[in-house]
Design a protein around this motif. Structure first.
Motif, mmCIF file in Angstrom:
data_model
loop_
_atom_site.group_PDB
_atom_site.id
_atom_site.type_symbol
_atom_site.label_atom_id
_atom_site.label_comp_id
_atom_site.label_asym_id
_atom_site.label_seq_id
_atom_site.Cartn_x
_atom_site.Cartn_y
_atom_site.Cartn_z
ATOM 1 N N TRP A 78 -7.642 1.765 6.950
ATOM 2 C CA TRP A 78 -6.195 1.775 7.138
ATOM 3 C C TRP A 78 -5.526 2.200 5.849
ATOM 4 O O TRP A 78 -6.176 2.337 4.813
ATOM 5 C CB TRP A 78 -5.696 0.407 7.589
ATOM 6 C CG TRP A 78 -5.743 -0.648 6.522
ATOM 7 C CD1 TRP A 78 -4.743 -1.011 5.679
ATOM 8 C CD2 TRP A 78 -6.868 -1.444 6.150
ATOM 9 N NE1 TRP A 78 -5.168 -1.987 4.823
ATOM 10 C CE2 TRP A 78 -6.468 -2.277 5.092
ATOM 11 C CE3 TRP A 78 -8.177 -1.543 6.614
ATOM 12 C CZ2 TRP A 78 -7.321 -3.186 4.479
ATOM 13 C CZ3 TRP A 78 -9.025 -2.452 6.007
ATOM 14 C CH2 TRP A 78 -8.597 -3.259 4.963
ATOM 15 N N THR A 79 -4.223 2.406 5.912
ATOM 16 C CA THR A 79 -3.419 2.747 4.736
ATOM 17 C C THR A 79 -2.209 1.824 4.689
ATOM 18 O O THR A 79 -1.915 1.109 5.655
ATOM 19 C CB THR A 79 -2.949 4.217 4.775
ATOM 20 O OG1 THR A 79 -2.150 4.419 5.948
ATOM 21 C CG2 THR A 79 -4.123 5.187 4.771
ATOM 22 N N ILE A 80 -1.509 1.871 3.566
ATOM 23 C CA ILE A 80 -0.301 1.073 3.404
ATOM 24 C C ILE A 80 0.816 1.940 2.821
ATOM 25 O O ILE A 80 0.557 2.954 2.178
ATOM 26 C CB ILE A 80 -0.523 -0.155 2.490
ATOM 27 C CG1 ILE A 80 -1.026 0.268 1.108
ATOM 28 C CG2 ILE A 80 -1.454 -1.147 3.146
ATOM 29 C CD1 ILE A 80 -1.104 -0.867 0.099
ATOM 30 N N SER A 81 2.037 1.506 3.067
ATOM 31 C CA SER A 81 3.217 2.118 2.458
ATOM 32 C C SER A 81 3.866 1.061 1.583
ATOM 33 O O SER A 81 3.857 -0.128 1.926
ATOM 34 C CB SER A 81 4.196 2.588 3.528
ATOM 35 O OG SER A 81 3.609 3.595 4.314
ATOM 36 N N LEU A 82 4.431 1.499 0.449
ATOM 37 C CA LEU A 82 4.988 0.566 -0.512
ATOM 38 C C LEU A 82 6.351 1.015 -0.999
ATOM 39 O O LEU A 82 6.582 2.212 -1.212
ATOM 40 C CB LEU A 82 4.061 0.420 -1.724
ATOM 41 C CG LEU A 82 2.611 0.051 -1.431
ATOM 42 C CD1 LEU A 82 1.738 1.289 -1.382
ATOM 43 C CD2 LEU A 82 2.079 -0.906 -2.461
ATOM 44 N N ASP B 16 13.165 -2.667 0.192
ATOM 45 C CA ASP B 16 13.031 -2.404 1.627
ATOM 46 C C ASP B 16 13.411 -0.964 1.960
ATOM 47 O O ASP B 16 12.713 -0.290 2.724
ATOM 48 C CB ASP B 16 13.894 -3.389 2.406
ATOM 49 C CG ASP B 16 13.420 -3.587 3.826
ATOM 50 O OD1 ASP B 16 12.203 -3.605 4.053
ATOM 51 O OD2 ASP B 16 14.283 -3.714 4.714
ATOM 52 N N ASN B 17 14.484 -0.483 1.366
ATOM 53 C CA ASN B 17 14.887 0.918 1.582
ATOM 54 C C ASN B 17 13.808 1.871 1.082
ATOM 55 O O ASN B 17 13.517 2.888 1.728
ATOM 56 C CB ASN B 17 16.219 1.213 0.906
ATOM 57 C CG ASN B 17 17.396 0.567 1.609
ATOM 58 O OD1 ASN B 17 17.301 0.149 2.761
ATOM 59 N ND2 ASN B 17 18.509 0.458 0.902
ATOM 60 N N ALA B 18 13.219 1.560 -0.060
ATOM 61 C CA ALA B 18 12.144 2.405 -0.597
ATOM 62 C C ALA B 18 10.920 2.376 0.321
ATOM 63 O O ALA B 18 10.282 3.409 0.554
ATOM 64 C CB ALA B 18 11.778 1.951 -2.008
ATOM 65 N N LYS C 238 8.580 9.433 4.966
ATOM 66 C CA LYS C 238 7.958 10.595 4.329
ATOM 67 C C LYS C 238 6.513 10.810 4.766
ATOM 68 O O LYS C 238 5.842 11.709 4.268
ATOM 69 C CB LYS C 238 7.996 10.453 2.808
ATOM 70 C CG LYS C 238 9.364 10.634 2.206
ATOM 71 C CD LYS C 238 9.293 10.513 0.695
ATOM 72 C CE LYS C 238 10.594 10.866 0.068
ATOM 73 N NZ LYS C 238 10.528 10.747 -1.399
ATOM 74 N N GLY C 239 6.001 9.967 5.669
ATOM 75 C CA GLY C 239 4.662 10.187 6.177
ATOM 76 C C GLY C 239 3.669 9.064 5.944
ATOM 77 O O GLY C 239 2.499 9.196 6.270
ATOM 78 N N ARG C 240 4.079 7.965 5.341
ATOM 79 C CA ARG C 240 3.227 6.793 5.099
ATOM 80 C C ARG C 240 2.180 7.048 4.022
ATOM 81 O O ARG C 240 2.083 8.130 3.485
ATOM 82 C CB ARG C 240 2.571 6.319 6.403
ATOM 83 C CG ARG C 240 3.578 5.785 7.413
ATOM 84 C CD ARG C 240 2.899 5.358 8.709
ATOM 85 N NE ARG C 240 3.724 4.506 9.531
ATOM 86 C CZ ARG C 240 4.726 4.934 10.282
ATOM 87 N NH1 ARG C 240 5.050 6.195 10.313
ATOM 88 N NH2 ARG C 240 5.424 4.075 11.006
#
Length: 192
Positions: free
Chosen positions: A143-147, A174-176, A183-185
């Motif tokens: 899996w991947t994560i977004s931060l 949260d906005n970031a 932008k694609g995760r």
């Protein structure tokens, strides 16, 4: 006297266990949302008093529902636990890793500027790409994560209450985070 001492010791241990359970997420063992909110408030106050930096990372697992739907909830739980362990292992002792709910986590970074926070976020993101868990049927699950990363707002004047500063702090991260997803995760975005 011995009975009193044992009773006091037993009560003390029960109170410690109760306090810990009220601050800890039962699945992962990291801080829960209630403790996160309390710690963030105290860090925002401390940072304002001492004019020190403080950063926040919000992160969540990309397409987590797909993991649960494809591999089952026990595998999803293993993914959540693996991410929690990774965040704790990559963070410093003074940092606080918390599970905010579902697949969303936060890391409070006292005495940390936004550049150093971004470096930690990227290190966590890259480590996630390198790990996997085993599903119930023996399949390998990756899996991947977004931060999203933010720092305490520059404007910490007395006209803002600690609650308003906390709200701004979380909102920026949260906005970031949502920008990273848009932008694609599988990326880290700094707040503007």
């Amino acid at each position: 006297m011995l009975v009193f001492s044992w009773s006091y010791y037993h009560r003390y241990n029960l109170l410690l266990a109760l306090e810990k359970s009220s601050q800890t997420d039962p699945l992962t063992g990291v801080a829960n949302r209630r403790y996160f909110d309390s710690k963030l408030k105290s860090e925002a106050s401390r940072s304002a008093r001492s004019s020190s930096d403080c950063a926040l990372i919000l992160l969540d697992i990309d397409h987590f529902k797909r993991i649960n739907d494809t591999f089952g909830h026990p595998t999803g739980d293993r993914v959540i636990c693996a991410l929690a362990d990774l965040c704790v292992n990559q963070s410093r002792e003074i940092d606080l890793v918390a599970r905010l709910g579902g697949e969303e986590f936060a890391v409070i970074l006292p005495d940390t500027n936004i550049t150093d926070a971004k470096n930690l976020a990227e290190r966590i993101r890259k480590h996630v790409e390198d790990i996997s868990v085993t599903g119930d049927a023996g399949e390998i699950v990756k899996w991947t994560i977004s931060l999203g990363v933010s720092s305490l707002p520059e404007s910490r004047s007395s006209r803002y209450t600690t609650e308003i500063v906390m709200e701004m702090f979380i909102k920026k991260a949260d906005n970031a985070l949502y920008e990273a997803k848009k932008k694609g995760r599988n990326q880290t975005v700094l707040s503007q």
